[in-house]
Design an enzyme around this catalytic site. Structure first.
Site, PDB file in Angstrom:
ATOM      1  N   HIS A   1      40.454  45.502  53.934  1.00 29.42           N
ATOM      2  CA  HIS A   1      41.505  46.533  54.028  1.00 29.42           C
ATOM      3  C   HIS A   1      41.333  47.628  52.983  1.00 29.42           C
ATOM      4  O   HIS A   1      41.865  48.725  53.143  1.00 29.42           O
ATOM      5  CB  HIS A   1      42.903  45.897  53.929  1.00 29.42           C
ATOM      6  CG  HIS A   1      43.339  45.533  52.550  1.00 29.42           C
ATOM      7  ND1 HIS A   1      43.178  44.272  52.032  1.00 29.42           N
ATOM      8  CD2 HIS A   1      43.949  46.261  51.580  1.00 29.42           C
ATOM      9  CE1 HIS A   1      43.689  44.239  50.810  1.00 29.42           C
ATOM     10  NE2 HIS A   1      44.149  45.439  50.518  1.00 29.42           N
TER      11      HIS A   1
ATOM     12  N   ASP B   1      39.874  39.266  56.132  1.00 27.15           N
ATOM     13  CA  ASP B   1      39.945  40.433  55.249  1.00 27.15           C
ATOM     14  C   ASP B   1      38.898  40.328  54.137  1.00 27.15           C
ATOM     15  O   ASP B   1      39.196  39.997  52.993  1.00 27.15           O
ATOM     16  CB  ASP B   1      41.360  40.527  54.671  1.00 27.15           C
ATOM     17  CG  ASP B   1      41.602  41.812  53.899  1.00 27.15           C
ATOM     18  OD1 ASP B   1      40.768  42.733  53.990  1.00 27.15           O
ATOM     19  OD2 ASP B   1      42.642  41.887  53.215  1.00 27.15           O
TER      20      ASP B   1
ATOM     21  N   SER C   1      44.006  44.545  45.056  1.00 28.85           N
ATOM     22  CA  SER C   1      43.318  44.175  46.292  1.00 28.85           C
ATOM     23  C   SER C   1      41.801  44.190  46.126  1.00 28.85           C
ATOM     24  O   SER C   1      41.241  45.062  45.461  1.00 28.85           O
ATOM     25  CB  SER C   1      43.696  45.141  47.412  1.00 28.85           C
ATOM     26  OG  SER C   1      45.034  44.961  47.799  1.00 28.85           O
TER      27      SER C   1
END
Length: 292
Positions: free
Chosen positions: A80, A134, A240
């Protein structure tokens, strides 16, 4: 395999803490530290060079995600992180750079340097906006030279291996330059690298916690939950892509990256631990990418 580049896959057996090393030097080694416990949300600053495999991924000169060095040519991150947010489009390699040996984002560390990205490979089952699968691999446009502050991470064995572990109920470490509070009025993005100790939670227990809060989040077997029942400590936005790490063989100066910061609901909320991509589920795929 590209001419002139030799990838050496080394498998280490150290009891229940066996791991994969995809580099040509010892992996997962960090300098000896004091036994401090830090937090990303609410946080404590990590030591400079404490996690030499952790990199900052930047766009237009600004940090937006973390990543993990897995060998001298490849960095692992979250899928992502590479989505533009426009129609599922993916960022172009020329639009991002990898900053290595970084500690303080507000100043140029004397030994920090950038590497351009040659190619981006996102897991084929990943779809922008969805948390499943992901994970992504960035190929560097050049070969890293190893230093005390630039070293590869160890990765776990895959599910098919006898030494495979779920890491349930272990204390893990997450680190990054993300937000220090879900409420931006109480804490913005970290200027210096932060770290947190979070508990790896059994998947069924994690599912029940999310359900108890009225959430319909579908937690996959390819994901890891880590956090606390009463919240308070967690990864947050801009963490992230960074690593979730466990100590290897009980030694605090040797670590293995078992997860990639992926998703969650808010940051550090009770009964809503962070959700990470479970690296062990993707070892065969990683091999196919870095072995080209």
């Amino acid at each position: 395999m590209e001419a002139g580049i030799l990838f050496i896959w080394i498998i280490f057996f150290v009891g229940v803490d066996a791991f994969n090393n995809f580099a040509d030097v010892k992996c997962g080694k960090r300098k000896e530290l004091g036994r401090r416990i830090g937090k990303v949300v609410g946080g404590q600053t990590a030591e400079k060079g404490e996690f030499p495999w952790l990199v900052s991924i930047t766009r237009r000169g600004g940090h937006f995600c973390g990543g993990t060095i897995i060998n001298s040519r490849y960095v692992m991150t979250a899928g992502h992180c590479l989505c533009t947010g426009i129609g599922g489009d993916i960022l172009k390699p020329a639009n991002i750079k990898i900053t290595l040996s970084q500690h303080d984002l507000t100043q140029k560390d004397s030994d920090a340097f950038q590497m351009p990205v040659k190619s981006i490979t996102i897991h084929p089952e990943y779809n922008c906006g969805k948390p499943k699968d992901d994970i992504a691999i960035l190929e560097l446009d050049g070969t890293l030279a190893w230093t005390d502050s630039v070293l590869p991470a160890c990765l776990p064995f895959g599910r098919s291996h006898d030494e495979h572990s779920t890491f349930d109920n272990l204390l893990a470490t997450v680190a990054g330059w993300g937000w220090t509070n879900e409420d931006s009025a109480k804490g913005g993005r970290a200027k210096t690298l932060q770290k947190a100790k979070v508990n790896v939670i059994d998947t069924e227990k994690c599912r029940s916690w999310y359900k108890s809060q009225g959430k319909k989040t579908k937690i996959q077997e390819t994901q890891i939950c880590a956090g606390y029942e009463h919240g308070g400590i967690d990864a947050c936005w801009a963490d992230s892509g960074g690593p979730l790490m466990v100590d290897s063989n009980g030694r605090s100066n040797e670590m293995m990256v078992v997860g990639v910061v992926s998703t969650g609901i808010g940051c550090a909320r009770p009964y809503l631990p962070g959700i990470y991509t479970r690296v062990s589920e993707y070892i065969p795929w990683i091999r196919t990418i870095i072995g080209k």
